[in-house]
Design an enzyme around this catalytic site. Structure first.
Site, PDB file in Angstrom:
ATOM      1  N   CYS A 131       0.824  -1.206   0.000  1.00 56.07           N
ATOM      2  CA  CYS A 131       0.000   0.000   0.000  1.00 56.07           C
ATOM      3  C   CYS A 131       0.866   1.267   0.000  1.00 56.07           C
ATOM      4  CB  CYS A 131      -0.984  -0.053   1.164  1.00 56.07           C
ATOM      5  SG  CYS A 131      -2.387   1.060   0.967  1.00 56.07           S
ATOM      6  N   HIS A 132       0.901   2.046   1.097  1.00 52.40           N
ATOM      7  CA  HIS A 132       1.810   3.192   1.163  1.00 52.40           C
ATOM      8  C   HIS A 132       3.199   2.771   1.658  1.00 52.40           C
ATOM      9  CE1 HIS A 132      -2.032   5.481   1.075  1.00 52.40           C
ATOM     10  NE2 HIS A 132      -1.302   6.385   0.439  1.00 52.40           N
ATOM     11  N   GLU A 162      -6.377   6.871  -3.975  1.00 49.42           N
ATOM     12  CA  GLU A 162      -6.358   8.088  -3.143  1.00 49.42           C
ATOM     13  C   GLU A 162      -7.639   8.894  -3.362  1.00 49.42           C
ATOM     14  OE1 GLU A 162      -4.236   8.729  -0.846  1.00 49.42           O
ATOM     15  OE2 GLU A 162      -2.255   7.981  -1.429  1.00 49.42           O
TER      16      GLU A 162
END
Length: 223
Positions: A131-132, A162
């Protein structure tokens, strides 16, 4: 005993907002579940040490997340993370960076973890992120002076995700753009679909749905 190091963020909000944030719980719990099931040990570390912020701890219907969160050993580790200054990277066979928006504000530019990660990778270690989490790969520079990502194919949380999540106005930077500029190749699938890329000893997953797959790929790489 094969041990995995899990660096997590100390940043408890979404960017500069006051929205509670940190590490997104299912992205760490699902991977820990896979690691523990396969018999691996783990440590949780952060830049400053101490209690690390988690969010997504109250998601309904995610039994794996609930079970790991209820584990006393996990709670002890997430509430007493090891400061980066006390880490001996040679003790670990892999690094895993879970996501959440918090790390965009610290691990994405932290030299201390980046140097440990570079040493780890060059010594034959495996790095995984979801993910991030791949934001933590951005500052990793190898001894050649080249970015770890320069020759790698990766994925991570996308611009579309996002937008869907309503966070694009509040994030410190757009991860997809940063990865696209730095990595040899950035790939993605439709928003919220599972997608994992394994490029030699680097494993990345696109979104929360991919955490389970990243855990499985990491276990496979270490087995």
């Amino acid at each position: 005993m094969k041990k995995i190091l899990i660096p997590v963020t100390n940043h408890a909000t979404l960017g500069d907002t006051d929205q509670a944030n940190g590490t997104y719980s299912p992205e760490i719990t699902h991977v820990i579940h896979e690691l523990s099931t396969a018999g691996f040990e783990y440590d949780i570390a952060s830049i400053n040490g101490g209690k690390a912020p988690l969010y997504g701890t109250d998601i309904e219907g995610d039994e794996v997340n609930s079970r790991v969160l209820a584990d006393d050993d996990f709670q002890n580790r997430i509430n007493n993370t090891i400061p980066v200054s006390q880490i001996n990277i040679d003790d670990y066979v892999a690094l895993f960076y879970p996501g959440g928006f918090g790390l965009l504000s610290d691990l994405a530019s932290n030299a201390s973890f980046a140097q440990l990660a570079a040493k780890h990778y060059e010594g034959g270690g495996t790095i995984a992120a979801v993910c991030h989490g791949p934001a933590a790969l951005l500052p990793i520079t190898l001894s050649s002076g080249e970015s770890l990502l320069a020759s790698k194919s990766v994925t991570g949380f996308t611009r579309e995700e996002e937008i869907d999540f309503g966070t694009i106005e509040h994030i410190p930077f757009l991860l997809e753009e940063s990865l696209t500029r730095k990595a040899a190749r950035f790939s993605k699938v439709q928003p919220w679909q599972e997608f994992v890329i394994v490029d030699e000893r680097l494993i990345t997953g696109q979104n929360p749905t991919s955490a389970h797959g990243v855990g499985k790929a990491l276990v496979a790489a270490l087995s």
